[in-house]
Design a protein around this motif. Structure first.
Motif, PDB file in Angstrom:
ATOM      1  N   SER A 148       1.187  -1.175   0.189  1.00 27.18           N
ATOM      2  CA  SER A 148      -0.152  -0.087  -0.425  1.00 27.18           C
ATOM      3  C   SER A 148       1.019   1.671   0.411  1.00 27.18           C
ATOM      4  CB  SER A 148      -1.004  -0.264   1.107  1.00 27.18           C
ATOM      5  OG  SER A 148      -0.316  -0.189   2.654  1.00 27.18           O
ATOM      6  N   ARG A 183       2.210   1.760  -2.878  1.00 24.80           N
ATOM      7  CA  ARG A 183       0.626   2.370  -3.908  1.00 24.80           C
ATOM      8  C   ARG A 183       0.738   3.762  -4.004  1.00 24.80           C
ATOM      9  NH1 ARG A 183      -5.389   0.577  -3.529  1.00 24.80           N
ATOM     10  NH2 ARG A 183      -4.978   2.297  -1.585  1.00 24.80           N
ATOM     11  N   GLU A 184       1.099   4.264  -2.855  1.00 20.59           N
ATOM     12  CA  GLU A 184       0.196   5.826  -2.151  1.00 20.59           C
ATOM     13  C   GLU A 184       1.634   6.199  -2.908  1.00 20.59           C
ATOM     14  OE1 GLU A 184       1.110   6.714   1.535  1.00 20.59           O
ATOM     15  OE2 GLU A 184      -1.543   5.122   1.666  1.00 20.59           O
ATOM     16  N   TRP A 186       2.987   5.720  -5.574  1.00 17.42           N
ATOM     17  CA  TRP A 186       3.359   5.375  -7.016  1.00 17.42           C
ATOM     18  C   TRP A 186       1.896   6.222  -7.880  1.00 17.42           C
ATOM     19  CZ3 TRP A 186      -0.751   3.664  -9.873  1.00 17.42           C
ATOM     20  CH2 TRP A 186      -0.529   3.785 -11.546  1.00 17.42           C
ATOM     21  N   GLU A 187       0.761   6.703  -6.850  1.00 20.40           N
ATOM     22  CA  GLU A 187      -0.373   7.051  -7.339  1.00 20.40           C
ATOM     23  C   GLU A 187       0.214   8.674  -6.655  1.00 20.40           C
ATOM     24  OE1 GLU A 187      -3.911   6.078  -4.784  1.00 20.40           O
ATOM     25  OE2 GLU A 187      -4.103   4.667  -6.651  1.00 20.40           O
ATOM     26  N   GLY A 188       1.458   8.898  -5.914  1.00 15.26           N
ATOM     27  CA  GLY A 188       0.987  10.680  -5.509  1.00 15.26           C
ATOM     28  C   GLY A 188       1.800  10.960  -6.889  1.00 15.26           C
ATOM     29  N   GLU A 189       3.046  10.151  -7.292  1.00 15.34           N
ATOM     30  CA  GLU A 189       3.459  10.708  -8.172  1.00 15.34           C
ATOM     31  C   GLU A 189       2.605  10.453  -9.782  1.00 15.34           C
ATOM     32  OE1 GLU A 189       7.923   8.298  -9.597  1.00 15.34           O
ATOM     33  OE2 GLU A 189       7.703   9.051  -7.414  1.00 15.34           O
ATOM     34  N   SER A 190       2.441   9.756  -9.656  1.00 13.74           N
ATOM     35  CA  SER A 190       1.473  10.143 -11.207  1.00 13.74           C
ATOM     36  C   SER A 190       0.493  11.001 -10.859  1.00 13.74           C
ATOM     37  CB  SER A 190       0.596   9.171 -11.339  1.00 13.74           C
ATOM     38  OG  SER A 190      -0.472   8.111 -11.004  1.00 13.74           O
ATOM     39  N   MET A 191      -0.217  11.081 -10.256  1.00 16.76           N
ATOM     40  CA  MET A 191      -0.737  12.704  -9.776  1.00 16.76           C
ATOM     41  C   MET A 191       0.454  14.393 -10.816  1.00 16.76           C
ATOM     42  SD  MET A 191      -3.631  13.375  -8.372  1.00 16.76           S
ATOM     43  CE  MET A 191      -4.287  14.362  -6.750  1.00 16.76           C
TER      44      MET A 191
END
Lengths: 249, 223
Positions: free
Chosen positions: A156, A159-160, A162-167
């Protein structure tokens, strides 16, 4: 995409069907040979027939193991209904071998039972589990749960990140500012920044063009302050009575 | 004043009866947030998709609100606040007098702010009446924006303006729109709070609708 997959599946099934028919033919030939020439058959010819059989079997398993069969793996044959009554179409399809979809045939034919090897291993595990003491089992469960939760945390967190980066890489602008929320809510709630003579929260000049009509003839509520300091004594008594009857104090 | 033997049903009677039956929607469930001017179009678009009054388009409003206070000269308690609202875009509509109670945030399990709220429509004489009562104007502002409905929920997206005394154009309080999600309901209908939470979640991450205690914020320095 879908069509291509379907075509591929069809081809695979066709190939398997041909191999299975070859195998069937070979088995039939062997059986006929056994039935008709059992007096004359010699050992080498019999072995030859066996070799043919095993050749067909190898070819079939090669197809099943090949890449082509991957789509088959994800397909499920689900026996929806079992019955003891004779099913003519099924009998015709199987050349009279399977007259009905019965309870004793289906587990073998459709492998609704696990493979014998898997079943054996399962038995072994069950036996091992039943001989284990309660405390050891509990300890092992706790250990396992710990490992799992640890892995979960790692995943997790990843994932966080990664999500932050993609944002961030997508360049998404913030759509709200907490300070603005607080400023607006306090302004509406307590009048902070709205009372006359107080500096406003944001510098002037941000007001969008065309916001609202001119407020020249704004209603009578605004500039009614001068009417207030009149008749203070009357007001005082009024306040008292108003407070007494007011249920929200 | 005819000779009616049976006691006539007065307004007070029916009011107390309604109070007893708990059918008066006097509780406001509230969530607040804000959205930057640059993102307000996206939010309006999303709301148009989520809410009930889609075909008619969003309802606009342009109101002016004046907050009056009534102080008790004997007891040094907090003054009673009364709000008067007037639609600037529909001048034939009545004034709205509103009392809002203390916001109750509860613990973190409570999904929304709950505060008591009473509204009543009044005539234009209201301002004079309040003045005569001894009310003082505390502050005033204007709000202009859009209103949406979703079931019992009301969603407003509005810009808050400071009212300038001169003929200058009204000055916005911030670079954001105030977003409010509210429901008026009788006491004890806490289940609506969950619905509101669910709805607020659908607006994320565009807007973060939350329980905000302006009493506590009032003591903080403005950043």
């Amino acid at each position: 995409m879908q069509q291509r997959e379907e075509k591929q599946l069809e081809n695979t099934i066709q190939a398997i069907l041909i191999r299975v028919n070859d195998l069937k033919g070979a088995i039939q030939a062997l059986i006929t040979k056994l039935e008709t020439e059992y007096e004359t058959i010699n050992w080498p010819t019999f072995l030859d027939n066996y070799a043919i059989l095993s050749g067909h079997l190898t070819a079939l398993s090669k197809i099943l193991q090949a890449e082509l069969a991957t789509s088959l793996r994800s397909r499920i044959v689900l026996p929806l209904q079992l019955g003891c009554e004779r099913d003519e179409s099924l009998a015709r399809l199987t050349e009279g071998r399977v007259p009905a979809c019965t309870h004793d045939l289906v587990p073998d034919l459709l492998r609704t039972k696990p493979e014998p090897q898997a079943e054996q291993r399962l038995h072994q595990f069950n036996h091992k589990a039943s001989t284990l003491s309660y405390d050891t089992a509990q300890k092992q469960v706790a250990q396992f749960a710990k490992v799992v939760s640890h892995v979960w945390e790692i995943i997790s967190k990843g994932r966080e990140d990664w999500e932050g980066e993609s944002m961030r890489s997508a360049g998404i602008q913030p759509t709200h500012i907490l300070a603005d929320t607080h400023a607006l809510v306090t302004a509406v709630g307590t009048g902070k920044g709205l009372r006359p003579g107080m500096p406003s929260i944001v510098p002037a000049g941000i007001g969008g063009p065309g916001m609202g009509p001119s407020r020249g003839q704004a209603p009578q509520m605004g500039p009614s302050t001068p009417a207030m300091p009149k008749a203070p004594s009357a007001i005082k008594t009024n306040i008292k009575s108003a407070n007494q009857i007011h249920p929200y104090r | 004043m005819s000779a009616a033997n049976a006691a006539p049903i007065t307004a007070t009677d029916s009011l107390s009866q309604a109070l007893k039956a708990n059918i008066i929607p006097n509780q406001e469930y509230l969530l607040q947030g804000s959205v930057l001017d640059s993102a307000v179009e996206v939010l309006l678009h999303r709301l148009r998709g989520l809410c009930d009054n889609v075909d008619a388009g969003p309802e606009t409003f342009d109101d002016q609100e004046v907050c009056f206070s009534l102080r008790d000269p004997i007891q040094q308690t907090a003054p009673l606040m009364l709000r008067v609202r007037k639609a600037l875009d529909a001048r034939d509509m009545p004034y709205q007098l509103r009392y809002i109670g203390q916001p109750d945030l509860g613990d973190k399990n409570r999904p929304t702010v709950v505060r008591s709220s009473l509204d009543i429509a009044c005539s234009g004489m209201l301002i004079e009446f309040l003045n005569e009562l001894g009310c003082r104007i505390e502050f005033e502002y204007s709000v202009k924006g859009y209103m949406f409905r979703k079931g019992r929920m009301k969603i407003t997206v509005a810009k808050v303006f400071k009212i300038s005394q001169s003929s200058m154009p009204p000055e916005p309080i911030s670079q954001s729109y105030l977003v409010e999600l509210s429901v008026l309901a009788p006491q004890g209908q806490d289940a609506i709070g969950e619905d509101m939470r669910a709805f607020a979640d659908q607006l994320r991450p565009l807007v973060q609708l939350d329980k905000i205690d302006y009493k506590r914020l009032g003591h903080m320095a403005v950043t």
